[in-house]
Design an enzyme around this catalytic site. Structure first.
Site, mmCIF file in Angstrom:
data_model
loop_
_atom_site.group_PDB
_atom_site.id
_atom_site.type_symbol
_atom_site.label_atom_id
_atom_site.label_comp_id
_atom_site.label_asym_id
_atom_site.label_seq_id
_atom_site.Cartn_x
_atom_site.Cartn_y
_atom_site.Cartn_z
ATOM 1 N N TYR A 152 0.819 -1.203 0.000
ATOM 2 C CA TYR A 152 0.000 0.000 0.000
ATOM 3 C C TYR A 152 0.860 1.262 0.000
ATOM 4 O O TYR A 152 0.376 2.342 0.318
ATOM 5 C CB TYR A 152 -0.932 0.007 1.225
ATOM 6 C CG TYR A 152 -2.081 -0.979 1.134
ATOM 7 C CD1 TYR A 152 -1.851 -2.348 1.182
ATOM 8 C CD2 TYR A 152 -3.403 -0.538 0.996
ATOM 9 C CE1 TYR A 152 -2.897 -3.255 1.091
ATOM 10 C CE2 TYR A 152 -4.448 -1.442 0.906
ATOM 11 C CZ TYR A 152 -4.198 -2.794 0.953
ATOM 12 O OH TYR A 152 -5.238 -3.690 0.862
ATOM 13 N N ASP B 83 -5.672 -7.805 4.734
ATOM 14 C CA ASP B 83 -6.800 -7.499 3.855
ATOM 15 C C ASP B 83 -7.469 -8.790 3.388
ATOM 16 O O ASP B 83 -8.687 -8.962 3.493
ATOM 17 C CB ASP B 83 -6.274 -6.716 2.649
ATOM 18 C CG ASP B 83 -7.369 -6.284 1.693
ATOM 19 O OD1 ASP B 83 -8.386 -5.749 2.167
ATOM 20 O OD2 ASP B 83 -7.201 -6.484 0.474
HETATM 21 C C1 LIG Z 1 -10.998 -0.355 -0.632
HETATM 22 C C2 LIG Z 1 -9.637 -0.909 -0.308
HETATM 23 C C3 LIG Z 1 -8.574 0.110 -0.549
HETATM 24 C C4 LIG Z 1 -9.570 -1.481 1.112
HETATM 25 C C5 LIG Z 1 -8.214 -2.060 1.427
HETATM 26 O O1 LIG Z 1 -7.602 -2.758 0.594
HETATM 27 O O2 LIG Z 1 -7.740 -1.837 2.546
HETATM 28 C C6 LIG Z 1 -10.629 -2.532 1.440
HETATM 29 O O3 LIG Z 1 -10.425 -3.715 0.722
HETATM 30 C C7 LIG Z 1 -10.584 -2.827 2.896
HETATM 31 O O4 LIG Z 1 -10.159 -3.937 3.278
HETATM 32 O O5 LIG Z 1 -10.938 -1.959 3.703
#
Ligand SMILES: CC(C)[C@H](C(=O)O)[C@@H](O)C(=O)O
Ligand SMILES: CC(C)[C@H](C(=O)O)[C@@H](O)C(=O)O
Lengths: 326, 326
Positions: B120, B223
């Site tokens: 990320y 995630d």
């Molecule tokens: C929407 C996206 C960026 C998010 C992430 O990957 O963190 C979602 O999948 C979550 O888990 O809140």
């Protein structure tokens, strides 16, 4: 001419399931020459390297390779071996079988996993004290290749649903490239597919696996989602895989060396025998492949079973039952 | 003094579940001031940006934020909002509840997900035509912070099992750093834990969730594994989450905007009300948090239920039933 098969049992139960698969292959009316190579933890201890050059060359030069499992050294063995056979696609079917307890008995999935790049690039650095980086690489070339393979596989094997896993909402450029490459391959070939975020897909595969068929994945997504699917169908003891290259390929059970049961003679040979069936198919012996699969399925449904499937049979007993049905 | 709560409903069912959670919060004997901010797909259309600066500032300055969901723009909204509240940890409990159909009724897991780095990082490039890279970043600082939070959370909440997810056999330097940082925090604090490869863990969580408790994860692993756990306990309709920073925090259901049912008034408010309970806990109202959780659990067990749980009730009916039990 005999087909030369490189055979690399490796560590732990690899030493038990590979002989089982060879027993099965030798029952068939195909002329094989099996050449054994060594690799794994014990080889690291005795020879100073987990994957000797000779084993690498053996796999690179054989008509196909059958690999068992490796322990602590798994990554040092399997990643170079995949490279040795020039593998760009890792094919991992995950099916539920009648007679085997599974969380989702309707599961019939095939993961088509990119096998060369992504976070498996090997490009890592410690940039400063306590600050490390890894370069995730996604290329158009590798993405197209996996997409082509995936769409053709789906067509050849009668899967209507093709799903492309990604996380392009976060990995915008890299998984964006992946999606773009897949799309251009799909357009050129007139293939239909759905896209799915890998996190949401993990959940949906669990709840409604019957809605999915072939799942085309970047490398790590394929690694994780295929293990998840193993959980859906009753564990790793049943899952085969193929590492496919242009003219070469390596076949291996998805499970590892299982040190907890190694040496007891109770490892489930099914995943490796199914892998041998994929090898047969790959070499053009589709009829023999079907017979082997049929024999394993018959044993899973009504024959002796190893402890991982709730039975008390040994590897040898299950193997004999499979051979019996051929 | 009133607690200032930033409230950001966002898109789709966010507009339905956030009012439900506010109804519940307003029933309690706590002095809240709710200030609404806008974000999401519609805001992008009308104002040219999915997350207006004012909403970012609102979240940054509030005592806590309650967020609903975003649609296509989810990443553009939630990632900056997590940053606005300085969040380093994303806490995602996944529990099975009596009365709710689940694949594994013994599930009681809490994912403690690193919330700032890994894949990320936002560092992506097209290096050459068709060749793209993403820089995965793992630092000692962020890894220690998530480890400290995870071990303390486990202790404070009575979880004996702590598992650290990783893929250090492939991501040797970066997940190697992660493991090293976790280990040094564990040693300093005398905490015990197990390590698990994230692929194998995906399978084991499916087959034997009762053997796990708190799972400390790098960002993407958290995630994916937390969505998988949602599948285990009956879907995303029940899962709350907290994005925790040093002095600020944002609470959100794990589910998305659910465009397929948005506007029908049948969204399950449970995940958002559970998120509101986490908010109460965070602000020091532990008793109120327990009452809210108890009320939702009672409704899940014996009250009206929305269609995702097999019922026919509306969001309003379920919310009223929760309020009734407070
Ligand atoms: C929407 C996206 C960026 C998010 C992430 O990957 O963190 C979602 O999948 C979550 O888990 O809140
Ligand atoms: C051992 C490891 C390098 C390997 C991988 O990550 O590909 C394994 O998990 C697999 O899936 O075959």
């Amino acid at each position: 001419m005999a087909e030369t098969i490189a055979v690399i049992p490796g560590d732990g139960i690899g030493q038990e399931v590979i002989p089982a698969a060879i027993d099965v292959l030798e029952t068939l009316d195909v002329d094989f020459e099996f050449v054994e190579g060594e690799a794994g933890d014990d080889v690291l201890d005795s020879r100073g390297e987990a994957l000797p050059e000779a084993t690498y060359e053996l796999a690179a030069g054989a008509d196909a390779t059958l690999f068992g499992a490796a322990g602590e050294t798994a990554a040092d063995v399997i990643l170079p071996l995949r490279e040795a056979v020039g593998s760009f696609a890792n094919i991992r079917p995950a099916r539920a079988y009648p007679g085997v307890d599974s969380l989702q008995p309707e599961t019939d999935l095939v993961f088509v996993r990119e096998n060369t790049e992504g976070v498996y690039s090997g490009i890592e650095h410690e940039i400063a004290d306590g600050v490390t980086t890894l370069t995730r690489v996604i290329t158009d070339e590798a993405s197209r290749k996996i997409a082509e393979y995936g769409f053709e596989y789906a067509e050849a094997n009668g899967y209507d649903d093709v799903t492309v896993a990604h996380k392009a909402n976060v990995m915008r450029t890299t998984d964006g490239q992946f999606l773009e490459s897949v799309e251009s391959v799909a357009e050129a070939g007139g293939h239909g597919y759905d896209e799915a975020l890998m996190d949401a897909l993990a959940m949906h595969l669990l709840l409604r696996p019957e809605e999915y068929g072939v799942v085309i994945c970047p490398n790590l997504a394929g690694d994780v989602l295929s293990d998840l699917a193993a959980g859906l169908v009753g564990g790793l003891g049943l899952l085969p895989s193929a590492n496919v290259g242009e003219d070469n390929a390596l076949f291996e059970p998805v499970h590892g060396s299982a040190p907890d049961i190694a040496g007891e003679g109770i490892a489930n040979p099914a995943a490796t025998v199914f892998s041998a069936a994929m090898l047969l198919e790959h070499l053009g012996y589709g009829g023999a492949a079907d017979r082997v699969r049929g024999a394993v399925e018959a044993v899973l449904e009504g024959g002796p079973r190893t402890p991982d499937l709730g039975g008390e049979a040994s590897t040898d007993e299950v193997t004999a039952a499979i051979v019996d049905r051929l």
